[in-house]
Design a protein around this motif. Structure first.
Motif: not given
Lengths: 148, 134
Positions: B99-112
């Protein structure tokens, strides 16, 4: 086996700790390294020539949310780790990260210069510098004889 | 019996020496939270000490892998007096559902803390099929 050793008192505990660690590591657990059900934050404590270093893992926490006090040889760090309020409890499928208010108190092994304590935050890792007091370094005590 | 004891102590010394020479790098499983939103799933992982430069996040086939390198904080001449966590690199992988739309995966990293958004595939619109008669 030497009966008496001129070594630091802590060494024996360290040896024992290492032995226990080695035993525990040989046990196969389904998630051997999963950091669950442990005190938060986990801390490591180091010593260098001039200072002690306390390193704590505090991911997601910013400097202004940390309360740090040093008094009477006791170091206390505390804070609150809040999770997004807009996410309802039932939306969670998995919850492993510790949350809520936290506090750690640690007794310091030697007198430190409480005025000079400093701390820095970097990528969720808190480093606290605890400089040793000049007084705490070994002091020679002259021994005199009294023949009277 | 005394020989055995000596052997044991020698072994202990040797292993201690080798520990000082090259501290073993271990892999640590990061704790995670997963919660559901209207758009899909959000995965949150604790990766203290990991920066955007030392984080590798990849999707291969249907497997999402998080690998974060951690640089040692304490100076090399520091003696460890008390240890509650092992310094190591973070590794964890997950099998994603179709079900996951692989092309639209986003990620952010803040303070570990890493936050990965795994959006759901848009629902396929029902398509009308014209039926022709002979």
């Amino acid at each position: 086996m030497p009966v008496f050793q001129w070594r630091h008192n802590w060494d024996h505990f360290r040896d024992l700790e290492r032995e226990v660690d080695r035993l525990l590591q040989s046990i196969k657990l389904p998630f051997p390294n999963l950091r669950l059900q442990r005190r938060f934050p986990a801390v490591n404590f180091f010593e260098t020539e001039s200072e002690y270093l306390l390193i704590a893992e505090l991911p997601g926490i910013v400097a202004q949310d940390v309360e740090l006090t040093v008094a009477g040889g006791m170091l206390t760090i505390s804070g609150d780790r809040n999770f997004p309020a807009e996410v309802p409890e039932e939306a969670y499928r998995r919850r492993e990260r510790p949350h809520g208010p936290w506090q750690r108190s640690l007794s310091l092994p030697e007198r430190i210069d409480e005025e000079q304590v400093s701390a820095e935050f970097s990528n969720g890792v808190l480093t606290i510098h605890l400089p040793k007091l000049a007084d705490a370094k070994p002091r020679q005590i002259p021994v005199t004889t009294n023949n009277e | 019996m005394p020989d055995e004891q000596q052997n044991l102590s020698r072994e202990a010394e040797e292993s201690e020496e080798s520990m000082h020479e090259s501290p073993p790098r271990s892999l640590v499983t990061a704790p995670i939270d997963i919660y559901q939103t209207d758009e899909g799933l959000v995965l949150v992982a604790d990766l203290p000490g990991v920066t955007t430069d030392t984080l590798e996040l990849q999707v291969q086939d249907n497997k999402l892998t998080i690998f974060g390198r951690v640089a040692p904080v304490a100076p090399s001449d520091a003696t460890l007096l008390h240890q509650e966590y092992e310094q190591g690199d973070f590794l964890r992988s997950f099998i994603l559902s179709d079900e996951v739309d692989y092309d639209r995966i986003t990620a952010k990293l803040n303070n570990g803390v890493l936050e990965v958004c795994l959006p759901r595939m848009p629902q396929a619109e029902p398509r009308r099929i014209q039926v022709d008669g002979d």
